[in-house]
Design an enzyme around this catalytic site. Structure first.
Site, PDB file in Angstrom:
ATOM      1  CB  SER A  59      -9.796  -5.565  15.692  1.00  0.00           C
ATOM      2  OG  SER A  59     -11.118  -5.711  15.239  1.00  0.00           O
ATOM      3  CE  LYS A  60     -11.261   1.618  13.280  1.00  0.00           C
ATOM      4  NZ  LYS A  60     -11.311   2.286  12.002  1.00  0.00           N
ATOM      5  NE  ARG A  61     -13.208  -7.006  12.029  1.00  0.00           N
ATOM      6  CZ  ARG A  61     -12.391  -6.154  11.355  1.00  0.00           C
ATOM      7  NH1 ARG A  61     -12.916  -5.108  10.755  1.00  0.00           N
ATOM      8  NH2 ARG A  61     -11.100  -6.361  11.285  1.00  0.00           N
ATOM      9  CG  ASP A  62     -11.453  -7.442  19.292  1.00  0.00           C
ATOM     10  OD1 ASP A  62     -11.828  -8.521  18.788  1.00  0.00           O
ATOM     11  OD2 ASP A  62     -10.278  -7.038  19.242  1.00  0.00           O
TER      12      ASP A  62
END
Ligand code: GLU
Ligand code: ZN
Length: 493
Positions: free
Chosen positions: A258-261
């Site tokens: 995910s973009k948040r990783d």
């Protein structure tokens, strides 16, 4: 030159991430492989989410990666402008044409009404999509809706047939008609949506191959239907573009990256000192293989053999360790002058150098590079490994031993070892690696009968400040007699 035209068309929201970079790389490689054209387009029609900073970051990222574009922002091309925010009149015109020809229609349903009907469909075990309520409104109904002050969205009329295409990666893909209901292409505010602007620009920019992530698979039947409508009204002239959907990238715990990783942020790779060569090499392996078990190659080498037909449809696993190790391999390919150049910004940011290195500092750096190049996997690691060489010089920071290392290694027991080392080194007539090594071996290993780790550990921490450093004897030579002896003496105290 071939007529292949591919595009990379991110939206400028947030930070660039590795999924995006992989898409850009595969499109770039396909364009270069076929002698086609790599179009870079900015999909910035969502003014609430897009930012100028993110736009600048995108350009800067592609430049840093070396993925040069043939048409796009700052480069220009026959289909200018390449920022969708500057093409709004084009979309308004196409939307009107679609309305006039009946390929699209005004829908007056409110969000609440839509939600209510979706809920009812779910309860009746039907597919909950738009039910076509406004497909054939009478004039009276339209007048009535308008008098209620409703402003309509524009919906595209999907054909009532199933949709099949031969995906370049996945083979035949079919979407049943009921799963692809009529969809909104223009908001009630008049703002055109991705669903319109993306396929319209693919048509106008004569895109032949759409290579993008699998998350966009479900928009393909809509875009193909829209293409057919554009063809029918004479906006599209060429063939339908071919579509190829690149596999998902899986992160930790087999969840989609995910973009948040943190490992998905391109910025992280730049800050840690991954080389663009290393990162691209690793990302190329996410869904594609060079062949012949070859895992180390440049983007240009990739381009010589890259074919979409050989992209694997199975999800790819993201492995940061492997990425880092490939980066280390790339660091080892650099000649010392080039590595010095690439290290410099990290040494400055890490406070090791106060600016571009002086001639003397550069000479020290070039001497030290062969000692660390083998062990470095990122450029930032060079800061910790090399910092000790540049401390205690005019205009630089003063040397400090890492307090944690000091507590572990510079103990009472270490004191006699350091005293013996200082005596042995002070007596040296010549200051070079061989002489230093011989003197320390005699004094510490032979005379004191110490194990190498017990003997050299304290000396290493005293002069380099850390337990992990370049090879000790060479380091002492490069550091020089004066600073080496002063540091050992300071550690004794
Ligand atoms: N702007 C879209 C995105 O960022 C492009 C998707 C596509 O390649 O069609 O996801
Ligand atoms: Zn409606």
């Amino acid at each position: 030159m071939s007529n292949v035209r591919v595009r990379f068309c991110p939206s400028p929201t947030g930070n660039p991430h590795v999924g995006m970079v992989r898409t850009a790389l595969f499109n770039w490689a396909y364009a270069r492989h076929t002698g086609g054209t790599f179009v870079f387009r900015i999909e910035d029609t969502d003014s609430a989410r897009d930012s100028e900073q993110s736009y600048t970051d995108l350009l800067d990222s592609l430049r840093w990666l070396g993925l040069d574009w043939d048409e796009g922002p700052e480069v220009g091309g026959p289909h200018e402008p390449y920022r969708q925010s500057q093409r709004m009149d084009i979309y308004a015109k196409v939307a009107n044409q679609l309305l006039e020809t009946g390929h699209a229609y005004h829908c007056y349903c409110s969000q609440d009404e839509l939600e209510e009907r979706r809920e009812a469909a779910r309860e009746a075990n039907k597919t909950p999509g738009y039910d076509g309520a406004c497909r054939n409104l009478s004039n009276e109904q339209v007048i009535d809706f308008k008098s209620q002050g409703r402003s309509p969205v524009v919906r595209f009329r999907m054909p009532d047939t199933d949709f099949t295409w031969t995906d370049l990666v996945r083979g035949d893909v079919t979407f049943a008609a009921e799963h692809v209901p009529d969809y909104v292409i223009v908001r009630a505010t008049g703002e055109p949506l991705y669903t319109l602007v993306n396929p319209v620009d693919d048509v106008l920019m004569e895109i032949t191959h759409v290579l993008r992530g699998e998350d966009l698979l479900s928009s393909t039947p809509r875009q193909l239907a829209l293409y057919d409508a554009l063809k029918a009204i004479g906006v599209a002239k060429g063939e339908r573009p071919l579509y190829g959907h690149l596999p998902y990238v899986m992160g930790e715990g087999n969840k989609k990256l995910s973009k948040r990783d943190p490992e998905s942020s391109l910025l992280m790779y730049r800050e840690e000192g991954y080389l663009p060569e290393g990162l691209l090499n690793y990302l190329a392996l996410l869904g594609w293989a060079f062949g012949e078990d070859r895992e180390f190659f440049s983007k240009d080498e990739m381009a010589t053999v890259f074919d979409v037909a050989r992209v694997n449809a199975n999800p790819a696993r993201f492995d940061l360790k492997k990425c880092t190790s490939i980066n280390g391999d790339w660091i080892r390919t650099l000649d010392p002058a080039e590595l010095a150049k690439r290290l410099t910004p990290y040494l400055i940011k890490g406070g090791v150098l106060s600016g571009q290195p002086s001639d003397e500092q550069l000479a020290v750096l070039l001497d030290a590079i062969p000692l660390v190049q083998e062990r470095m996997e990122t450029l930032k690691q060079g800061v910790g490994m090399l910092g000790f060489l540049f401390a205690d010089q005019p205009g630089s920071a003063s040397f400090e031993v890492d307090p944690i290392e000091a507590e572990k290694v510079l103990t009472q027991d270490a004191q006699p070892v350091l005293v013996a080392a200082l005596n042995a080194l002070s007596a040296l007539a010549e200051w070079n690696t061989a002489a230093i090594e011989a003197a320390l071996r005699v004094a510490l290993i032979e005379e004191m009968e110490l194990k190498p780790k017990v003997a050299f550990g304290p000396v290493r921490v005293a002069v380099t400040g850390r337990r992990v450093s370049p090879p000790l004897f060479e380091s002492l030579e490069i550091l020089g007699r004066e600073r080496s002896l002063a540091r050992i003496a300071a550690a004794i105290k």
